[in-house]
Design an enzyme around this catalytic site. Structure first.
Site, PDB file in Angstrom:
ATOM      1  N   LYS A   1      -1.883   6.422  11.234  1.00 42.52           N
ATOM      2  CA  LYS A   1      -2.120   7.857  11.103  1.00 42.52           C
ATOM      3  C   LYS A   1      -2.903   8.367  12.308  1.00 42.52           C
ATOM      4  O   LYS A   1      -2.660   9.450  12.804  1.00 42.52           O
ATOM      5  CB  LYS A   1      -2.892   8.147   9.821  1.00 42.52           C
ATOM      6  CG  LYS A   1      -2.071   7.880   8.566  1.00 42.52           C
ATOM      7  CD  LYS A   1      -2.927   8.034   7.315  1.00 42.52           C
ATOM      8  CE  LYS A   1      -2.304   7.308   6.136  1.00 42.52           C
ATOM      9  NZ  LYS A   1      -3.300   6.775   5.211  1.00 42.52           N
ATOM     10  N   LYS A  48       0.369  -0.841  16.248  1.00 45.68           N
ATOM     11  CA  LYS A  48       0.989  -0.576  14.956  1.00 45.68           C
ATOM     12  C   LYS A  48       1.174   0.919  14.738  1.00 45.68           C
ATOM     13  O   LYS A  48       0.528   1.729  15.399  1.00 45.68           O
ATOM     14  CB  LYS A  48       0.142  -1.173  13.837  1.00 45.68           C
ATOM     15  CG  LYS A  48      -1.173  -0.481  13.623  1.00 45.68           C
ATOM     16  CD  LYS A  48      -1.756  -0.804  12.253  1.00 45.68           C
ATOM     17  CE  LYS A  48      -2.965   0.090  12.011  1.00 45.68           C
ATOM     18  NZ  LYS A  48      -3.420   0.194  10.666  1.00 45.68           N
ATOM     19  N   LYS A  93     -13.653   0.401  14.693  1.00 47.80           N
ATOM     20  CA  LYS A  93     -14.202   1.757  14.487  1.00 47.80           C
ATOM     21  C   LYS A  93     -15.404   1.986  15.409  1.00 47.80           C
ATOM     22  O   LYS A  93     -15.577   3.078  15.966  1.00 47.80           O
ATOM     23  CB  LYS A  93     -14.626   1.954  13.023  1.00 47.80           C
ATOM     24  CG  LYS A  93     -13.457   2.063  12.034  1.00 47.80           C
ATOM     25  CD  LYS A  93     -12.914   3.474  12.014  1.00 47.80           C
ATOM     26  CE  LYS A  93     -11.898   3.780  10.943  1.00 47.80           C
ATOM     27  NZ  LYS A  93     -10.866   2.808  10.657  1.00 47.80           N
TER      28      LYS A  93
HETATM   29  P1  TYM Z   1      -4.587   2.571   4.688  1.00 46.02           P
HETATM   30  O1  TYM Z   1      -4.764   3.869   4.010  1.00 46.02           O
HETATM   31  O2  TYM Z   1      -4.958   2.465   6.113  1.00 46.02           O
HETATM   32  O3  TYM Z   1      -3.097   2.078   4.546  1.00 46.02           O
HETATM   33  C1  TYM Z   1      -2.469   2.021   3.291  1.00 46.02           C
HETATM   34  C2  TYM Z   1      -1.518   0.858   3.210  1.00 46.02           C
HETATM   35  O4  TYM Z   1      -0.525   0.953   4.221  1.00 46.02           O
HETATM   36  C3  TYM Z   1      -0.501  -0.262   4.966  1.00 46.02           C
HETATM   37  N1  TYM Z   1      -0.191   0.035   6.367  1.00 46.02           N
HETATM   38  C4  TYM Z   1       0.726  -0.623   7.075  1.00 46.02           C
HETATM   39  N2  TYM Z   1       1.547  -1.639   6.736  1.00 46.02           N
HETATM   40  C5  TYM Z   1       2.398  -2.083   7.684  1.00 46.02           C
HETATM   41  N3  TYM Z   1       2.466  -1.556   8.931  1.00 46.02           N
HETATM   42  C6  TYM Z   1       1.662  -0.533   9.303  1.00 46.02           C
HETATM   43  N4  TYM Z   1       1.764  -0.010  10.524  1.00 46.02           N
HETATM   44  C7  TYM Z   1       0.733  -0.020   8.362  1.00 46.02           C
HETATM   45  N5  TYM Z   1      -0.192   0.957   8.394  1.00 46.02           N
HETATM   46  C8  TYM Z   1      -0.762   0.979   7.168  1.00 46.02           C
HETATM   47  C9  TYM Z   1      -1.895  -0.842   4.835  1.00 46.02           C
HETATM   48  O5  TYM Z   1      -1.883  -2.238   5.074  1.00 46.02           O
HETATM   49  C10 TYM Z   1      -2.217  -0.499   3.405  1.00 46.02           C
HETATM   50  O6  TYM Z   1      -1.657  -1.436   2.515  1.00 46.02           O
HETATM   51  N6  TYM Z   1      -8.474  -0.135   3.125  1.00 46.02           N
HETATM   52  C11 TYM Z   1      -7.173   0.373   2.731  1.00 46.02           C
HETATM   53  C12 TYM Z   1      -7.217   1.230   1.479  1.00 46.02           C
HETATM   54  C13 TYM Z   1      -7.837   0.546   0.311  1.00 46.02           C
HETATM   55  C14 TYM Z   1      -7.256  -0.523  -0.443  1.00 46.02           C
HETATM   56  C15 TYM Z   1      -8.221  -0.827  -1.456  1.00 46.02           C
HETATM   57  C16 TYM Z   1      -6.065  -1.235  -0.354  1.00 46.02           C
HETATM   58  C17 TYM Z   1      -9.049   0.842  -0.221  1.00 46.02           C
HETATM   59  N7  TYM Z   1      -9.288   0.020  -1.301  1.00 46.02           N
HETATM   60  C18 TYM Z   1      -7.994  -1.837  -2.383  1.00 46.02           C
HETATM   61  C19 TYM Z   1      -5.841  -2.253  -1.289  1.00 46.02           C
HETATM   62  C20 TYM Z   1      -6.796  -2.547  -2.289  1.00 46.02           C
HETATM   63  C21 TYM Z   1      -6.636   1.217   3.878  1.00 46.02           C
HETATM   64  O7  TYM Z   1      -7.378   1.706   4.669  1.00 46.02           O
HETATM   65  O8  TYM Z   1      -5.320   1.409   3.846  1.00 46.02           O
END
Ligand code: TYM
Length: 329
Positions: A197, A194, A111
């Site tokens: 979004k 990867k 970031k």
């Molecule tokens: P976020 O919102 O970026 O993504 C949500 C979930 O989707 C998975 N993900 C992917 N998995 C495989 N390939 C990809 N290209 C891909 N892009 C996204 C992420 O691994 C995630 O599981 N920090 C977290 C949100 C969060 C969270 C938590 C998760 C906040 N508190 C507590 C688990 C437990 C995040 O930014 O996910």
């Protein structure tokens, strides 16, 4: 009993990475454990989303959770900011998180590199808030994609440090989870990195069949193998990785064999992939709009979910206060 927790940031429509890395597993796990699935709206604030869009995105993710098959009568579904206990736990856990280790987190460094003008404190403490999400319900299993592995590692560090410091066995060692298999990383179809979004390379759960076909047919490949068993270029490898998530194993094996024999036609490979993606996610898309329009249902889901989540959260925060010595007179 296992306690499962996971969340997704409301930063836009969910894509195949979110689905195969996380959401599909939420649905699969909900009947076998006590599950908490939430929408991480506080976390989304670190990148300063537009307020109106943020609220709309919370609705979108909520509707997509439900459309994918999460049953709010079985799992607890809530919005992070509806459970303010998480902010107190985050503050308390922050006392056991060292600035150096937060600065070394890959997501923080990423970031900082991408947007040096917005290195806010929320970005630095992001993993502390995430640990608070997880430890708030003392979750043992956290279904996430590969990119969250380091955050889970930090959660365990904070939990262990807390337990050691106060001589308690209070927090579990929460594990990232994918049914015993490696964590998933769904790549983009643009030949690099990867699916994300912010990478602008997503295939979304809400995409039409035509949009999916178009995106897949545009996927980066190469001029084709010229020697038997030659290594895959990154673009072609990415197509196979997505295929492994969505297609039947014998379909993948068929195209791998064609590749190994230099007989592969990428057009056919892409057509097959597009149809398999459509088969996997079209039923979800068909439910999204109806659910999104059902205001009363959405309101009921989040208010009941918040109530259940707050009950579990209040207990944890009361315990942690007591353990740390924040006690009433
Ligand atoms: P976020 O919102 O970026 O993504 C949500 C979930 O989707 C998975 N993900 C992917 N998995 C495989 N390939 C990809 N290209 C891909 N892009 C996204 C992420 O691994 C995630 O599981 N920090 C977290 C949100 C969060 C969270 C938590 C998760 C906040 N508190 C507590 C688990 C437990 C995040 O930014 O996910």
């Amino acid at each position: 009993m296992d306690i499962v927790l996971s969340g997704i940031r409301p930063t836009g429509q969910l894509h195949l990475g979110n689905y195969f890395g996380a959401l599909r597993n939420f649905v699969r796990m909900q009947h076998d454990a006590k599950c908490y699935f939430f929408i991480a709206d506080y976390h989304a604030l670190t990148t300063h989303d537009d307020p109106t869009r943020l609220h709309e995105n919370v609705r979108t993710v909520l509707a997509e959770y439900l459309a994918a098959g999460i049953d709010p009568d079985v799992a607890t579904v809530y919005v992070q900011s509806d459970v303010p206990q998480v902010t107190e736990l985050s503050l308390l856990l922050g006392m056991h998180a060292y600035v150096g280790e937060l600065e070394r987190t890959a997501s923080f460094k990423d970031k900082v590199r991408k947007n040096p003008s917005n290195v806010n404190a929320g970005l630095l403490t992001y993993p502390v808030l995430m640990a608070a999400d997880i430890l708030l319900h003392r979750a043992t299993h956290v279904p996430v994609g590969k990119d969250q592995e380091q955050h889970l590692e930090l959660t365990r560090v904070f939990a262990r440090r807390f337990n050691n410091m106060y001589g308690v066995e209070y927090f579990p060692e929460s594990q990232p989870y994918n049914f015993g298999a490696d964590l998933v990383k769904i790549p983009g179809l643009d030949g690099t990195g990867k699916m994300g979004k912010s990478e602008n390379n997503g295939i979304f759960l809400a995409d039409s069949d035509e949009a999916i076909r178009k995106k897949v047919m545009r996927a980066v490949t190469d001029s084709g193998p010229t020697e038997p068993d030659s290594p895959l270029s990154e673009g072609v490898a990415n197509i196979f990785t997505i295929m492994q998530a969505v297609s039947a194993p014998d379909t993948v094996a068929f195209f791998r064999e064609q590749y190994a024999r230099c007989e592969i036609r990428y057009g056919d490979l892409k057509k097959q992939l597009a149809e398999d993606i459509i088969k996997a996610i079209a039923p979800i898309r068909e439910r999204i709009e109806a659910i999104k329009g059902d205001e009363a249902y959405l309101r009921r889901v989040v208010s009941e979910g918040a109530e259940k989540a707050r009950a579990s959260a209040s207990q944890t925060v009361a315990d942690v206060r007591e353990i740390m010595g924040i006690r009433p007179f």
